[in-house]
Design an enzyme around this catalytic site. Structure first.
Site, PDB file in Angstrom:
ATOM      1  CE  LYS A   1      -3.108   2.949   0.172  1.00 34.87           C
ATOM      2  NZ  LYS A   1      -3.366   3.608   1.398  1.00 34.87           N
TER       3      LYS A   1
ATOM      4  N   PRO B   1      -3.639   2.747  -5.155  1.00 38.45           N
ATOM      5  CG  PRO B   1      -2.346   4.346  -4.100  1.00 38.45           C
ATOM      6  CD  PRO B   1      -3.303   4.177  -5.227  1.00 38.45           C
TER       7      PRO B   1
ATOM      8  CG  ASP C   1      -7.322   3.146   1.854  1.00 35.97           C
ATOM      9  OD1 ASP C   1      -8.315   3.005   1.120  1.00 35.97           O
ATOM     10  OD2 ASP C   1      -6.966   4.249   2.292  1.00 35.97           O
TER      11      ASP C   1
ATOM     12  CG  HIS D   1     -11.556   4.841   3.564  1.00 36.68           C
ATOM     13  ND1 HIS D   1     -12.560   4.807   4.501  1.00 36.68           N
ATOM     14  CD2 HIS D   1     -10.423   5.118   4.247  1.00 36.68           C
ATOM     15  CE1 HIS D   1     -12.060   5.077   5.695  1.00 36.68           C
ATOM     16  NE2 HIS D   1     -10.771   5.268   5.569  1.00 36.68           N
TER      17      HIS D   1
END
Length: 434
Positions: free
Chosen positions: A273, A290, A292, A294
């Site tokens: 990430k 990237p 994550d 969300h």
């Protein structure tokens, strides 16, 4: 209508739909900008700047303001009194830096048009979240900043990065803040520090000092990463103020994405990430998305990503799943997928829940509010959409990726073996205090 240029500033014609400082400098890409609210006229006007933004580079302070159609800039130096030729050269350098840092050669409106044609989800939020572009940052600062992002939030990352600069970089210049609401003309000057080079953070004692400053386990990661860079061949300072270690990072811009990522993953504290954030935000890999918490939620809720797991409510962020989510979003958005992802990510932040709305009392999280329009096709009614900045409940998020209160771009915990021990220690301390 003539543009009113603030005293001491220069004007660059940049419409706010091409660059919104209020969004780009607060959405978790960079953590060293200082932001000051300016006094407002009795009659609000889009032509009057509302804030001043400041950043300390190696040799100057960059000060920015913005109206609907213009970007106002100036640079401040320790030695302000120079000949006209030197002043002109400095102004040209600042302008060149601005165009490079904000990548103003890229037509953002054209990209928004392309993404809107490819993606109805983006189309329904573009007008509210316009002007969000990817910064082209210094790779060394970007690397350290995102090592700090591990299990962290934007406010704490910002505090840590500023503490790092104050402790390990000499002061460049002290300036009074711009006249702000309620401030007096004799406000105390603010001292600005550049970002320290790798050599300043490579000594073994740095880790203990950073832990004392509140960096936790990230202190060792930063010190060891700096040591790795300094120990590279030919690591002595080169022409100017740049170090060979920093130049090595810059050269990754010319490497293929896979090779550049492989090199970044060798550093301590850098997982997939964080590596992808650095690739996107400082190494010109515009296609990298990237992933994550969300971004994963957005992919599941709005783009039909289905994950088969043993549990109906849990999914582990494995390398395979990471690739699947990233690949799907690339297929939707194309070559500038990383740029498009930043818009969707910003729309999902709690701090942007009222961004672009006529009233700050509007309810709902950013992306869900932007999508709750009559033209939005959805299987769920707006009244049933989840609020408070998340697209799933905490229970549904369990086990996917660490949820850290809408932090910008966090490390995947599977890449950080010290996280669990650190969390257990914190919990024990909390229990003891209770």
């Amino acid at each position: 209508m003539a543009v009113t240029i603030p005293v001491g500033f220069h004007a660059l014609p940049v419409p706010i739909v091409q660059l919104s400082l209020a969004a780009v400098l607060k959405c978790g890409q960079s953590f060293r900008w200082s932001i000051y609210p300016l006094p407002q006229a009795s009659i609000p006007s889009s032509e009057l700047p509302t804030h001043e933004y400041r950043l300390c580079l190696r040799d100057r302070i960059i000060c920015l303001r913005q109206s609907t159609d213009s970007l106002f800039y100036r640079s401040m130096f320790p030695d302000q009194h120079v000949c006209s030729t030197q002043a002109t050269l400095r102004e040209a350098e600042t302008l060149s830096w601005l165009k490079d840092y904000f990548q103003l050669d890229i037509d953002l409106v054209k990209l928004y048009d392309e993404w809107s044609e490819r993606d109805n989800v983006f189309k329904n939020l573009r007008s509210r979240f316009s002007g969000i572009r990817i910064l082209r940052q210094d790779p060394w600062e970007n690397l350290v900043s995102f090592i700090c992002s591990s299990n962290n939030n934007i406010a704490r990352i910002t505090k840590m990065v500023h503490a790092l600069c104050r402790h390990y970089s000499p002061p460049l210049l002290s300036l009074r803040p711009p006249m702000t609401e309620g401030a007096s003309a004799d406000s105390d000057p603010i001292t600005y520090h550049p970002f320290p080079p790798p050599s300043a953070l490579a000594s073994s004692e740095v880790a203990a000092t950073l832990r004392g400053l509140g960096f936790g386990y990230r202190a060792d990661f930063i010190q060891r990463t700096a040591r790795m860079l300094v120990d590279m061949p030919d690591s002595q300072p080169i022409t100017g103020q740049q170090h060979a270690a920093e130049r090595w990072l810059l050269l990754l811009r010319n490497k293929p994405t896979a090779i550049a990522r492989e090199e970044l993953l060798k550093f301590v504290g850098v997982g997939r990430k964080v590596a992808d954030c650095i690739l996107l935000m400082s190494l010109d890999k515009k296609e990298v998305v990237p992933i994550d918490t969300h971004v994963y939620q957005i992919a599941v809720k709005h783009y039909g990503l289905h994950v088969v797991t043993k549990s109906k409510t849990k999914a582990t962020m494995t390398p395979k799943l990471y690739e699947e989510v990233s690949g799907k979003l690339f297929d939707i958005w194309g070559d500038y997928a990383g740029w498009a992802h930043s818009v969707l990510f910003t729309a999902d932040l709690k701090s942007f829940s009222a961004y672009g709305l006529p009233s700050t009392t509007a309810e709902g999280d950013g992306i869900d509010h932007a999508l709750s329009t009559p033209t939005m096709s959805s299987s769920s009614s707006p009244s049933k959409r989840k609020r408070r900045g998340t697209l799933h409940s905490p229970k549904e998020l369990a086990g996917i990726v660490v949820d850290i209160d809408t932090v910008s771009h966090v490390i995947d915990e599977s890449n950080d073996e010290t996280n669990m021990a650190d969390r257990i220690k914190r919990r024990r301390r909390t229990v003891t205090k209770a």
